[in-house]
Structure formats: C-alpha cells, structure tokens
Design a protein around this motif. Structure first.
Motif: not given
Lengths: 337, 337
Positions: A259-261, A264-266
């Motif tokens: 999962r890339v999401e 992206l958040l971090k």
C-alpha cells in the motif's frame, strides 16, 4: 493499388501475442476533392496502445476488433487534391496502421524537415517528449538540488525526463532493465546514478545508496515492486508523477501489492496520474523548449528503429519485454519527395 | 500536592491495550518565577497518538517509555507567577497527561470562554476542525456540485468535513460504522447519503449507488478496503486528501492490498497525504471561518465526553473500535474560576 493494413484480430488476455493482429490487403480508394493520399514513413508503437486493445473502461476509446489499429504516424503526401497539403508535404497524425491512407486532412500537422530527423516528431518532439516535459515540470516540479528518480529510464519518455531534470540542476537516478541501458544513461545522457532492477539484489537498498538525500521527485513509468522500493525512500513533501504502470498493463486481475497510501501520509507526499493530452494548452511552449534544447545539443535522443511494415506488431510486443532503448519506431518506407 | 500522571509503560505490538499505560503519583513542584500551575480540564485523545506510541520513523517524535504521554489539553491557570497568564485564565496547550502541570507559559494559547464551550477548542475550533478545513478546501478543493465522500465520517474530523462540503454546495456522502452514526450524519448534519460499512454487503456497489455521478473528492481517514471501494468509483481529475489511515495504525507488517496507482493514472487523479501542522500560515483565517460558522449555527458539533482522569487510556483505546461519535474527550476536572 495494393495496400496492407493491420487489424485487431482479437483482444489479448494478459500479454498480447502476434495472434491478436491480422494483416489484410485492401484496395486504396480513389481520391475525392479535398483529400490527400498519405504514404506511411514512420510508425510509432507505444505501451499505452495495450490499453486500447482491451475493451475495459479507459481514458481512450478501445480499438475495435476487425478494424485497423491506429497511432502516431509520420507520413508523406504522395497525391493531393487540396492546396493545404501539397504533394511532398510531410505530416504527423493519428492514423491507421496502413501503408497508404486516404485522408481529409483534418488533424494532420505539417512537419518542418529542417529542424530534426522526421522520426523525432514521434519521439522527443512529439508525445513522448511532451509527456516527459509536462509530467516532470508540471507535476514533479523539481527544484535545483532535488533528487529525481525515473523508472523506465531508458525508454522514450524516461530518457527525456532524466535529461530535463539534469538541465534543471537535479541529481538524477535512472532505473532500467539491463547493463547496456544503465551504461547508456550514465555515460551518454549524464545520469548521476543508475540501477539495473533485474540484477539488484535489494532494490530498496540500491535506491537508498543512489539517493543518499532521499527522493524528492519520482517519475514513474512502471509501477509494481520497482515503485515500492522508491516509495520506501521518499522524502517529506515529495511528488510522484504517474505516467505509466506497465507492470499492470497485461494483468488479468486487480493488481495488489504494498500500500502506498500510508507512505504518502507519513511523507506528506503528493501522487498524481496524468495523460499528456489533458495539457494541450501547454504544448506549444513545451515543444519550443524541447526543439531548442535538441538543436543546442542539450538533449540527446536515441531511437530503436525496426524496418518494415510487417514488423509493426513485433516491435510493439518488444515494448513489454524491454527490448528498446529510447523510442521504438518502425520505418515503413523512405520519403519520396 | 497529590498529582496523577499517565506514562507510556511499553510500546504496543499491534492494537494498544491498557497494559501499555502506567499510572503514577508524583509531587507537584513549587512554582518558580514566570511559571503557572495548570489544572487539566479536558484531555483530547486522538488516533495519531498511536503512531507516537511506536518508535518507528514518523512525522512526530515518539513518546518515550517511562515518560508521560502528551497531547492537546484545555487547562485552567490555578496559580500564577506571571502577569501573562493570570489566575483563572483558560489555556490550550500540548501538555502531559497529568492532573496538574507546572508550566513556563511558552506555547500556551489563551482561550476566550465566551465564544464556545471550552471543550470545542480541542475539536471543531482546534486541530480536528482545522484538519477538516484545510484538508478539504486546500487539497480536495471541491467545487459546487461535486460529490465529496468522507470516511470516518462520524469522527471529530469527518463530521466537520461533511458539513463544510455541504456549505460549499457539494453532494456529501459519509461512511461510518453503525446505523446510529449514519442516522446522525443524515438527520442531524444534513449528509446527502451515508453508508454503514459494517453492514454493506458490497461496498463498491453501495458507493456507486450513493454517488451516481461518481466521486470528485475523497477525504480519507481510514484506508483499507473502505478506501478501495471509493477508489473504484473515482471520477476523472478527482482529488484524494489522505488525513488518516487508521486501518493500518495497529498493523505489525507492511500493509498490502489493492494497488491505487493504476486507478490514479486511469482517472488522472491526485492523492496527497497531509498533516495540519504544515499549514500553520493558514490557521488564523481557517479558525475565523470555523468560529463564524459555529456561532451562526451552520456547523453542528458533537462530542463524546468520558469523565475522569483514570479513563483517559480507555477513551483512547475506544477510538480503534469506533466507540465515539464526533470528538472523543475526557473531562478531568471542572473549572474553578
């Protein structure tokens, strides 16, 4: 007149094969008023065409089974019934895979043979060049000193991405699939570092080594585990331009993986998919920059040119096994005029 | 003076438990010149604190084992050695989980008790409200008529996201985990449609039904399969603001699942992770808008307030099983002044 055409014989399941294509001979119809007869000179084969071979919901209309496949072609006007395109004019258009094409002229763009080899208009001065320019500069938005990683780095788009990033003062790291390709990127195009993903034992570590300050911009042509390794090295506020996801084009199920999401958040990172045709308003200024850089010798450009109309499907299939360095084309005929 | 504090006893593996917390009694030191004695009134518990309980590389420093956990607290000045914060002043600060706190005053923000209940400054007028405002308007950038989907819709952030989107003329769809929550969103907050993800048999179809024109903006608090179902309904040029990924906060391995990248490419969509603290320059104008909307009755606000200092860990753990509707707080003491 004898005229070969290449039709979509059937929709591929997974990786396309020669069986998905069908050659047919057709009569060339007589020219009407306002029409031109075009002779195909160079035919472009591109990964996005794989999507059009399926009938899945996509951003471009699918090819129809039993009808000619189409794409970017440089052609010469060999007969003309219009003053707009005199005999001998060279044009660029989205045209069917045929040796000869009768055309009404709408949507054809005249090419000036003086600025560059004709084939360049299917590559660095055409859609691949514009894709590199717009994806990198509008979405990636690199600043001097940033580290820019590009996957599919030895392809038609990737080679231009890396060189523009160098022109903008970035550290440029290219990922490609053979030592020949990585040598070319480093020695001919001036990439700062390269990674051969086929021989790297630990991709994440290889990218970390090539990007000691982390990754600020990632221009992605491939997706899959190559991209995962880049994601794990992203900096805060990094930007990812998704240009292609060739890893999934032939997949027959919904792609899964890391999962890339959460990353992206971090990393407070931004990821955007794009298609160059949405940026038509920027084409003129982008094409001017590209032509200037080519003429000044600041952009190197490489093509892999296969010869012969009959080899178009083979050249296309080669894209999926990484046969090409730079832009893959097929030369169908020599210019007459 | 007797003073309870809550320490991080150990780092959680997976979902935190009460064993990860330790209560301790400590002496309150005498006030020095320039210091104030604060009495905690309201303590905020938030999902992001889970990240700080681990020592993984993250965007905020981890809590230290054996030291007090800290977070947003509304407190009253009950003794003062500085003119800056007279006795009776109510302040907001990032403070340790203690009943009484000796503080030098730096970083404390005075609260005006006249505008709203004190607890609102930990919610709609504080970080959760600002997070909703900035994530929705700066990243999601909805236009009137757009369809906006928010996950974790009944939480402290989600309830504000949906209401602001309604104020901007959007169709608003909320995803939450109980019929009580979805009824509240629809009947009290004016959401156009809601989905209970725990009872929906086909989430993708449920979102399609709730969003007949597709999804233009997705404000994501949760990640996981709920988000996958939203991705499958994205429109071209849609925007995804990643605010939280609570589905993964307790995971002990790298999260895997459906790849979002091919969808972002196909839909020319943009996804961005964000943390509100990066947008400090926008806080003042955002807070003004929020306060105005609250005072005009345009923003409804709900809190779940647990009573008692000893219940802080329990209230925090409840966030991960979806116990709260709206902002979860703990009331520790009543105001003296």
């Amino acid at each position: 007149m004898r005229n070969k055409t290449i039709l979509l014989a059937s929709r591929p399941q997974g990786t396309p094969t020669l069986d998905n294509f069908k050659f047919e001979e057709r009569e060339v119809p007589a020219l009407q008023e306002g029409q031109v007869l075009l002779k195909a000179l160079y035919v472009s084969v591109d990964p996005y065409m794989r999507g059009r071979m399926s009938d899945a919901d996509s951003y471009v209309a699918p090819y129809k089974v039993g009808e000619p496949i189409s794409g970017g072609i440089v052609a010469e006007v060999v007969e003309s019934n219009t003053d707009q395109f005199p005999k001998g004019t060279v044009v660029l258009g989205n045209l069917p895979w045929q040796q000869y094409i009768v055309h009404h002229g709408n949507g054809l763009r005249k090419i000036n043979p003086a600025i560059a080899p004709l084939s360049y208009h299917l590559g660095i001065l055409g859609m691949p060049g514009l894709t590199a320019y717009i994806g990198l500069l509008h979405i990636g938005a690199p600043k001097a000193g940033d580290t820019v990683v590009v996957s599919g780095a030895a392809g038609a788009v990737g080679t231009v991405v890396g060189q523009i990033a160098k022109l903008k003062g970035c550290r440029v790291v290219g990922i490609a699939g053979s030592d020949d390709k990585t040598s070319y990127l480093k020695q001919e195009l001036g990439f700062d570092a390269t990674i051969n993903y086929k021989t790297a034992t630990d991709l994440k570590a290889a990218i970390k080594e090539a990007c000691p300050d982390g990754v600020d911009v990632y221009f992605d042509n491939v997706g899959g585990e190559i991209s995962d390794a880049v994601y794990l090295n992203l900096n805060n506020f990094s930007r990812i331009a998704i240009c292609g996801q060739i890893a999934y084009y032939n997949s027959t199920s919904v792609p899964t993986g890391m999962r890339v999401e959460p990353i992206l958040l971090k990393r407070k990172a931004m990821m955007k998919g794009f298609i160059v045709s949405d940026y038509a308003a920027d084409f003129e200024s982008a094409a001017e920059d590209l032509a200037k850089w080519v003429q000044e010798g600041k952009l190197q450009y490489q093509e892999t040119i296969m010869e012969g109309f009959d080899n178009i499907p083979t050249a296309f299939l080669g894209l999926f096994s990484g046969q090409n360095t730079g832009k893959q084309l097929v030369k169908v005929a020599a210019r007459e005029g």
